[in-house]
Design a protein around this motif. Structure first.
Motif: not given
Length: 540
Positions: A241-242, A244, A248, A424, A480
Motif C-alpha cells: 500500500a505504501n 507509489s 500510493y 515511508d 496491511e
C-alpha cells in the motif's frame, strides 16, 4: 511476617496476573458491543475468574516450598513482557509470534527496549516477585502438601469447568466470532505457544531436510543465448500500500518509476512474519501445504545449486532461517577481499543500511565457481528493509524526504503522520537501493540474460485498527500485513517480455508463485516446477 502455604501463594499470583497483567484481554473484551450489557459485564467478570482459576491450577503443579517462588517468578515475568507487547503494539501471542520471539537477534531486541517496557515489567513482575521472595512459606510433608496441591488442581479444574458451562453460550460465541481473543489470555498464551512449537519440533523427523530437485538441470537454450543472472531481493516488512508504483499518493518509488520496472499490485504473502514467510516462500509446497507439512524439505536455493548454477545469499537481516545453510552465503557487513571497507555511515556497530548489500558485489560474484557462473547465477539479497519498530533507523539522514518522523519505538506515542513519515522514508530508501541494484544488473546484461526480482516477506500495520508491527495469525491478519510489493526489472533483450508482464501486473499472485517463477527465470527444469505457478511463463 506470617507464613503462607505455597498453594495460597499460587492463588495470589493467579489473581494478580488475571487482574493486572491481562489489560490487552480486558481491553479487547470490553470493546465488543455484546459486553456493553449487564449480561456482558457478568461474562467479563466470569472470564476474569476463569483466567485466575486456570493460572492458579497450573501453578498448583509447582506449589511446593522449594519451587513455588521460582515458578511464580517465571509466570510473572512472562505475563509482564506479554502484557507490554500486546498493549503497546496490538499483537497477539500465538506459536508463530513465539517463533519470532525465539529468533529475535540482539539488534532487534535493542530496537524494542524503552522505559515503558522496563516500567511495566517492574510493576507487574519485579515488585510482586520481591514480595514473594520475602514471604516465608509453610513446610509440610510431601504427602500433606501433595494432597493439598492435588485438591487445588482438581478443584480449580472443576471450578473452571463449571464457569465454562455456566457461560457456555457467551464463551462459545465470543471465541467463534473473535478468534484473536484466545491468543490474549496471558501468560497461558505464551506457554501454549511454546508447547505447540516443542510438539511440532518433536513430531518432525530428525536429520537433514528431504532432498528435492533430484533431477534439476539447466534447460537447453537457443544458440547464442546468454546464461541467466537473477538478483533476487527479499524485502523486509514492506507493505504494498505504501509503494507509489501501486498507486500510493506519495512518490515513494521515484527512482524505480524512472526505470522500466514492473510492479505487481495484488501479491499475497505466505505469512505475517519473517520466520513464517521466508522458509515458505522459498519452498515448492505453497502456503497451505507448507503449513501442513510433516517434514522439512530443501528449498529453491538447493534446486538451483543442484542444477549446477552459482548461488549466493547475502544477508542484512537476522539470518536466512536455515535456507542458505547448504549454499555459499555471507553477511552484508563481512569484509570483501580487495574492496575498501564500508564507512561507518553505512555500517555502524553490528547493523548496516541496505546499501551494504551491493558493496563489493562484483568481487563476490567473481569469487563464485567459474563453471557454475557459465550456467547461470542466482544472488539473493536479504534486506533490513522497513523492519520496525525503529523505522527511522532504516534510512540514512540524507534520504529522509518525509519529516518530521517518529524516532521512538513506543509507536502509540508517535503522532500518526510522523509514524507514517518514518515508515515511508524506509520505503523511499528501499526504492533507492533497488534502483542501484538495477544499475548493477544492467551492467551485466551484455554477458547474461539479466533480471531483478524484488518481493517482500510480509507487510506491516501502522496503527490501523489499533494494530502495530506484524505477526497477527494469518487467518485473522489485516490486508496491511499480507499484501506485499513485488517488482521485476528485465534487461533489454531478456527472454521474458516486460511489456507482457506489464499487461498482467494486476493479476492475483502470491508467494506460492516465487519458487516456480525463479526456476523459470533461471531456465532450470525439475520435477517440482509447475508452469501454471510460474508468474512469468506466459511472457517468456
Amino acid at each position: 511476617m506470617t507464613s503462607r502455604n505455597p498453594l495460597t501463594l499460587a492463588a495470589a499470583v493467579g489473581v494478580w496476573i488475571a487482574v493486572c497483567a491481562n489489560g490487552a484481554l480486558w481491553r479487547a473484551l470490553l470493546a465488543l458491543p455484546e459486553t456493553h450489557t449487564p449480561r456482558g459485564a457478568l461474562f467479563v467478570a466470569g472470564f476474569a475468574l476463569m483466567v485466575a482459576v486456570a493460572t492458579t491450577a497450573l501453578l498448583a503443579c509447582f506449589a511446593w516450598s522449594r519451587t513455588i517462588k521460582l515458578a511464580s517468578a517465571v509466570f510473572l515475568l512472562a505475563a509482564a513482557f506479554g502484557a507490554y507487547f500486546m498493549l503497546a503494539y496490538g499483537i497477539v501471542i500465538d506459536p508463530t509470534m513465539m517463533v519470532n520471539v525465539l529468533h529475535t537477534d540482539p539488534g532487534e531486541t535493542r530496537d524494542l527496549l524503552n522505559w515503558r517496557l522496563f516500567a511495566t515489567v517492574a510493576v507487574l513482575a519485579v515488585l510482586p516477585i520481591g514480595v514473594i521472595w520475602r514471604t516465608p512459606l509453610e513446610r509440610r510433608s510431601v504427602v500433606a502438601q501433595g494432597m493439598r496441591n492435588l485438591s487445588g488442581l482438581v478443584g480449580g479444574v472443576a471450578l473452571l469447568a463449571a464457569l465454562m458451562l455456566g457461560f457456555f453460550a457467551d464463551l462459545s460465541s465470543t471465541m467463534r466470532e473473535h478468534k484473536a481473543i484466545r491468543y490474549l489470555i496471558n501468560p497461558l498464551n505464551s506457554f501454549y505457544a511454546l508447547g505447540a512449537i516443542a510438539a511440532d519440533s518433536a513430531a518432525k523427523p530428525k536429520g537433514p531436510p528431504q532432498a528435492i530437485g533430484q533431477d534439476a538441470h539447466v534447460l537447453p537454450a537457443a544458440a547464442g543465448a546468454r546464461p541467466p543472472l537473477l538478483l533476487l531481493v527479499i524485502g523486509e516488512t514492506a507493505r504494498a500500500a505504501n509503494f507509489s508504483l501501486n498507486g500510493y499518493a506519495r512518490p515513494t518509488n521515484a527512482e524505480l518509476a524512472a526505470t522500466a520496472a514492473v510492479s505487481f499490485t495484488d501479491v499475497t504473502s505466505c505469512g505475517t512474519s519473517t520466520a513464517a514467510s521466508l522458509p515458505c516462500m522459498f519452498s515448492h509446497l505453497g502456503r497451505v501445504n507448507y503449513g501442513a507439512r510433516k517434514a522439512d524439505s530443501e528449498n529453491l536455493l538447493d534446486v538451483a545449486q543442484r542444477a549446477g548454477l552459482a548461488v549466493l545469499w547475502i544477508d542484512n537481516q537476522a539470518g536466512c532461517k536455515g535456507l542458505c545453510a547448504r549454499v555459499p552465503h555471507a553477511d552484508a557487513h563481512d569484509p570483501v577481499p580487495g574492496v575498501a571497507p564500508l564507512p561507518a555511515t553505512v555500517c555502524g556497530g553490528d547493523e548496516c543500511l541496505d546499501a551494504a548489500l551491493l558493496h563489493g558485489l562484483d568481487k563476490r560474484l567473481a569469487a563464485l565457481p567459474a563453471e557454475r557462473r557459465a550456467r547461470g547465477v542466482l544472488i539473493v539479497l536479504h534486506q533490513m528493509g522497513s523492519h520496525g519498530p525503529a523505522y527511522a533507523k532504516r534510512s540514512p539522514p540524507d534520504r529522509k524526504p518525509y519529516l518530521p518522523e517518529c524516532t521512538t519505538n513506543v509507536l502509540r506515542e508517535c503522532d500518526a503522520q510522523a509514524l507514517i513519515n518514518a515508515y515511508d522514508n524506509s520505503i523511499a530508501y528501499t526504492d533507492h537501493v533497488l534502483a542501484q541494484a538495477i544499475g548493477w544488473v544492467g551492467r551485466h546484461a551484455a554477458a547474461h540474460d539479466a533480471a531483478l526480482l524484488y518481493v517482500s516477506d510480509h507487510g506491516e500495520s501502522l496503527g490501523e485498527s489499533g494494530l502495530y508491527l506484524h505477526g497477527v495469525p494469518f487467518a485473522l491478519a489485516p490486508r496491511e500485513q499480507t499484501r506485499v510489493p513485488m517488482i521485476a526489472w528485465l534487461a533489454p533483450g531478456s527472454s521474458t517480455r516486460a511489456d507482457c508482464l506489464r499487461a498482467r501486473r494486476d493479476a492475483p499472485l502470491s508467494h506460492d508463485n516465487l519458487f516456480h517463477t525463479v526456476l523459470g527465470l533461471l531456465r532450470v527444469g525439475a520435477a517440482e516446477y509447475q508452469p501454471s505457478l510460474d508468474a512469468f511463463a506466459v511472457c517468456r
